[in-house]
Design an enzyme around this catalytic site. Structure first.
Site, PDB file in Angstrom:
ATOM      1  CB  THR A 836     -50.544  58.484  -7.264  1.00 14.26           C
ATOM      2  OG1 THR A 836     -49.797  59.705  -7.258  1.00 14.26           O
ATOM      3  CG2 THR A 836     -51.707  58.232  -7.532  1.00 14.26           C
ATOM      4  CB  CYS A 837     -45.385  59.806  -4.671  1.00 13.77           C
ATOM      5  SG  CYS A 837     -45.560  61.507  -6.111  1.00 13.77           S
ATOM      6  CG  PHE A 838     -44.849  59.007  -0.738  1.00 13.44           C
ATOM      7  CD1 PHE A 838     -44.095  58.989  -0.609  1.00 13.44           C
ATOM      8  CD2 PHE A 838     -46.305  59.826  -0.580  1.00 13.44           C
ATOM      9  CE1 PHE A 838     -43.554  59.667  -0.577  1.00 13.44           C
ATOM     10  CE2 PHE A 838     -45.013  61.303  -0.556  1.00 13.44           C
ATOM     11  CZ  PHE A 838     -43.698  61.051  -1.364  1.00 13.44           C
TER      12      PHE A 838
END
Length: 871
Positions: A836-838
């Site tokens: 989810t960070c990317f």
């Protein structure tokens, strides 16, 4: 002792100007430098006794005003060709001694004449000529003194109260004089060192002690000498003067205490005057001095007279209005030139010129305002007489209209270029100039209305400039209240500029480790108990027993904690009956003894969500929003929060007056409500039970009813929420400004996000592939499956993929990054995973569409899709 302009300085300026016009030839000598010093025992050189002494020797000594160029009279020099006439610059009041002597006269005899005229003892005198001290046994001819020579009188410092300061200044002038003559062996570095020596010896324990020292520097020829050095043609002199003057002025801010620093302004002003006459206005040293003076005038008292009354005593005016007026004129012309240039090129007004313009205009306007009766505006055309500043009043008025007219042409150009999407250039100072013009418009009748009326024609240009050039830290209060001139994007940008800037330093992040099962209570401990400075530095989030960390986890935490805060089961907020997305503080929240602490916590979380640009799916009720903005709540504002009360109040106000007066309603000034299972009766006015509602007081009754229901009953909750919000944005004024600058719908867009269903076409347009190509069957299947999902399933998939459930109002284009689909090497029986960070989702090359749909159906279940990403 005060800093006063010495007439001798004007004389020096005339001589400098004359020399500069002659291109400063190599015959430059100390006769071009004048030193004036007040003797301790003769503080007033213009006193009758002093004048009488000077006039008592008419055959040998005459007084000479510095503005008058000395010349020999026909009855003296012409009649006696063997006599030499020369000038001795006196140490008081700008007086010049005109002496006559035989070329063979000894210097000793000159000292005796000076003693007779001034009373200065022989042992306290020194005469300087050509940068060297004259010895008593030498003759005038041996010293090279010819007609119209100028000698520099310097005492031996015992007759002044500040001998060391005078010594440093005299040494400085002597060194400069030798440099200007081109002498070899003179240490150039000594100029800067003596300047710093003087600055460091200036007392730091109060204005009364420091002012005499600064007066010495101002009254001496040091400033004129430094400017002469700057204009000198000899190698290294210009660089030496530039470096020394820059260092001297810049160091004054750090060396002199803040109460004393304004007293340095007249020195910088003198540098500006001399450099302005000797150089062009684009000279870098002149511009530095002008900018330094501009930064000082906001801290000094300016006015027309030498003193002003502050209500208790008379205080000194450090700089006169007339002294800064030429700078306003000069800079206004520079801004006009820059605006015209920006329409033809990528170069517009200089930021330094705009900053200096603002620095000089503001004290000028404040000085004018001080002469205008309180609360009144100046009518134009101007046919009245203020006590002062008539010319300045007219000048500022014309300046306002001229600059605004040029800016309107520029805004037309902006709109044309933006429509064609051909880029921009030279526009970065337009907003700053508009701000200053608005500031000036507040002085004149009709000018402010004229300003805003004209800007309405350039709304598109103004919004573009705000989004493109408005920066954090600048003042935009002048435009925040005029929401009719801005759109959502520009208002959002201005509010974001009010919020603290996130830091990138990983070490400074506020770390949180939270158990999902204790989400609200543990989040409260981490946020409510933390120092606001720590929270403003950024957040690092991790859930217990989970490996995932980073921005994606933080986005998930913001969404989950906001959902928990506004969950009606927690009794802090209640949803509005007509719009369940909107929330209002619960008047019965006191069932929890810590409810007010939780409201402060909620305010902090919402401020942090805005600061991190998080869409959390929550919006506020209008009545709650208006109170946060410091505005009043009226009947139309409660329509969603309490439709029953709204309709009842409307009926009361719309009823026939006769029916109301016949007590058809049977109402008195009381409010009945159910609280925690019991009915409570509250009087809206003292003895309200006895006051019947009639046609004359029904409006007051409705207003009091609304005030109690939506303001008084939740005042503590709103206050604590606002206080928590203010903790993050640094103060209450900014907190109110944030909400007041927005429409309620703007806050909806910032906090809730897009109201539209997730668009598959927009989603697909903002997605890239790694390991797959857009022509692969798996990609075709994926988008076909997503297209067949329900709106809620798409939200869950999006949340699984990005930790974003509510898109920004711009859709996928408003996200911080594009989305990615990665091909994984996992077996076909594995479910998709996400980073989810990317904004990355990963799945293997499933062998069929049915298999892929079965896997996606699993992760689009609400209880599975949340917190399923890896990191």
């Amino acid at each position: 002792m005060t800093l006063l302009d010495s007439p001798t300085i004007d004389c020096v300026q005339q001589r400098i100007k004359r020399k500069l016009e002659d291109f400063i030839d190599d015959d430059l000598s100390s006769s071009d430098l004048v030193s004036v010093r007040m003797r301790k025992d003769d503080p007033n050189p213009d006193s009758p006794s002093s004048t009488a002494t000077l006039n008592s020797f008419p055959d040998q000594i005459t007084t000479h005003h510095p503005h008058f160029q000395p010349r020999a009279s026909s009855s003296s020099i012409c009649s006696f060709p063997n006599f030499t006439q020369f000038f001795v610059r006196m140490i008081s009041g700008g007086k010049t001694l005109v002496l006559h002597g035989n070329p063979e006269d000894k210097i000793m005899s000159i000292h005796e004449k000076i003693q007779s005229a001034t009373g200065i003892p022989l042992m306290e005198q020194r005469l300087i000529y050509g940068g060297k001290q004259l010895h008593w046994e030498q003759s005038l001819s041996q010293c090279g003194i010819t007609n119209d020579s100028g000698l520099h009188l310097v005492g031996r410092m015992r007759s002044t109260g500040h001998p060391q300061a005078w010594q440093v200044v005299d040494d400085l002038v002597s060194v400069i004089c030798r440099l200007c003559k081109g002498e070899r062996g003179v240490c150039i570095k000594s100029v800067k060192s003596r300047l710093m020596e003087f600055l460091n010896m200036t007392p730091k324990d109060g204005i009364d002690h420091a002012a005499p020292y600064l007066n010495i520097f101002l009254s001496s020829s040091a400033i004129a000498a430094l400017v002469m050095l700057y204009m000198s043609p000899h190698t290294g002199n210009k660089e030496c003067a530039e470096d020394s003057i820059q260092h001297f002025i810049k160091s004054s801010r750090n060396v002199l205490p803040r109460p004393i620093y304004p007293e340095f302004a007249p020195i910088v002003l003198e540098f500006c005057k001399l450099l302005g006459r000797a150089t062009a206005h684009d000279d870098p040293l002149y511009k530095l001095c002008r900018s330094s003076l501009g930064s000082m005038v906001e801290h000094v008292k300016i006015g027309r007279n030498s003193k002003y009354y502050d209500g208790s005593s008379y205080k000194k005016v450090v700089i006169a209005v007339q002294e800064i007026f030429p700078f306003v004129d000069e800079l206004a012309k520079k801004l006009s030139e820059g605006l015209i240039s920006s329409m033809e090129s990528n170069f517009g007004p200089s930021p330094n010129d705009v900053r200096d313009f603002a620095a000089f205009v503001r004290p000028l306007k404040d000085a004018i305002v001080s002469q205008v009766p309180f609360g009144t505006l100046i009518p134009m055309p101007y046919n009245q007489n203020l006590p002062c500043y008539s010319e300045e009043v007219k000048f500022l008025y014309m300046l306002f209209y001229d600059l605004l007219a040029n800016l309107q042409l520029c805004l037309n150009k902006v709109e044309d270029v933006v429509k064609k999407e051909k880029g921009d250039g030279g526009w970065d100072q337009y907003l700053s100039i508009l701000k200053e013009l608005h500031y000036i418009s507040e002085l004149y009748q009709g000018a402010e209305d004229y300003f805003w009326t004209n800007l309405k024609s350039y709304k598109a240009s103004l919004c573009y400039l705000i989004v493109r050039y408005a920066k954090r830290g600048d003042d935009y209060k002048w435009i925040l209240d005029h929401k009719d001139l801005t759109d959502f994007e520009s208002r959002r940008h201005l509010v974001m500029m009010l919020l603290p800037e996130l830091k990138d330093e990983y070490e400074e992040l506020h770390e949180m480790l939270i158990d999902r099962s204790q989400l609200l209570s543990e989040s409260f401990e981490y946020i409510a108990r933390a120092d606001p400075d720590t929270l403003r530095g950024g957040l690092f989030m991790e859930f217990k027993n989970e490996e995932a960390t980073g921005p994606g986890v933080l986005r998930e935490w913001f969404f989950l904690v906001c959902q928990a805060i506004f969950n009606p089961q927690n009794a802090l907020f209640v949803p509005c009956p007509n719009d369940r997305r909107r929330f209002f503080p619960n008047p019965a929240s006191k069932v929890d003894p810590m409810h007010l602490d939780y409201f402060s916590f909620a305010g902090r979380v919402i401020a942090l969500a805005l600061m991190h640009k998080m869409q959390v799916g929550i919006v506020f009720d209008r009545a709650f929003f208006l109170q946060l903005a410091g505005m009043n709540v009226c009947l139309e504002d409660i329509k969603d929060a309490d439709p029953y009360l709204y309709n009842s109040c409307k009926q009361i106000l719309d009823m026939d007056p006769c029916a109301v007066d016949e007590d058809t309603l049977g109402l008195t000034f009381v409010w009945e409500s159910e609280e925690l299972g019991s009915m409570k009766v509250l009087e809206l006015l003292p003895d309200g039970k006895q006051i019947t509602v009639n046609s004359k007081n029904r409006k007051e009754y409705v207003d009091l009813l609304i005030k109690h229901r939506f303001v008084t009953s939740v005042s503590q909750q709103v206050t604590h929420f606002a206080r928590g919000f203010a903790d993050i944005v640094t103060d209450e004024e900014i907190q109110k400004c944030c909400f007041k600058s927005l429409e309620l719908e703007d806050l909806d867009g910032m906090l809730h996000g897009s109201e539209s269903d997730v668009s598959v076409d927009d989603w697909k347009a903002h997605t890239e592939y790694n390991g797959y190509k857009d022509t692969d069957p798996q990609i075709y299947w994926f988008w076909k499956i997503v297209g067949g999902m329900s709106a809620e399933q798409r939200k869950v998939l999006l949340f699984f993929w990005t930790s974003v459930k509510y898109l920004p109002v711009e859709g996928f284009g408003g996200l911080a990054s594009r989305l990615y689909i990665y091909k994984s090497n996992e077996s076909f029986d594995r479910l998709p995973s996400s980073h989810t960070c990317f904004y990355r989702i990963c799945f293997p090359a499933y062998s069929s569409m049915a298999m892929m749909q079965q896997r996606l159906n699993v992760i689009t279940q609400e209880h599975v899709g949340c917190s399923f990403g890896t990191w």
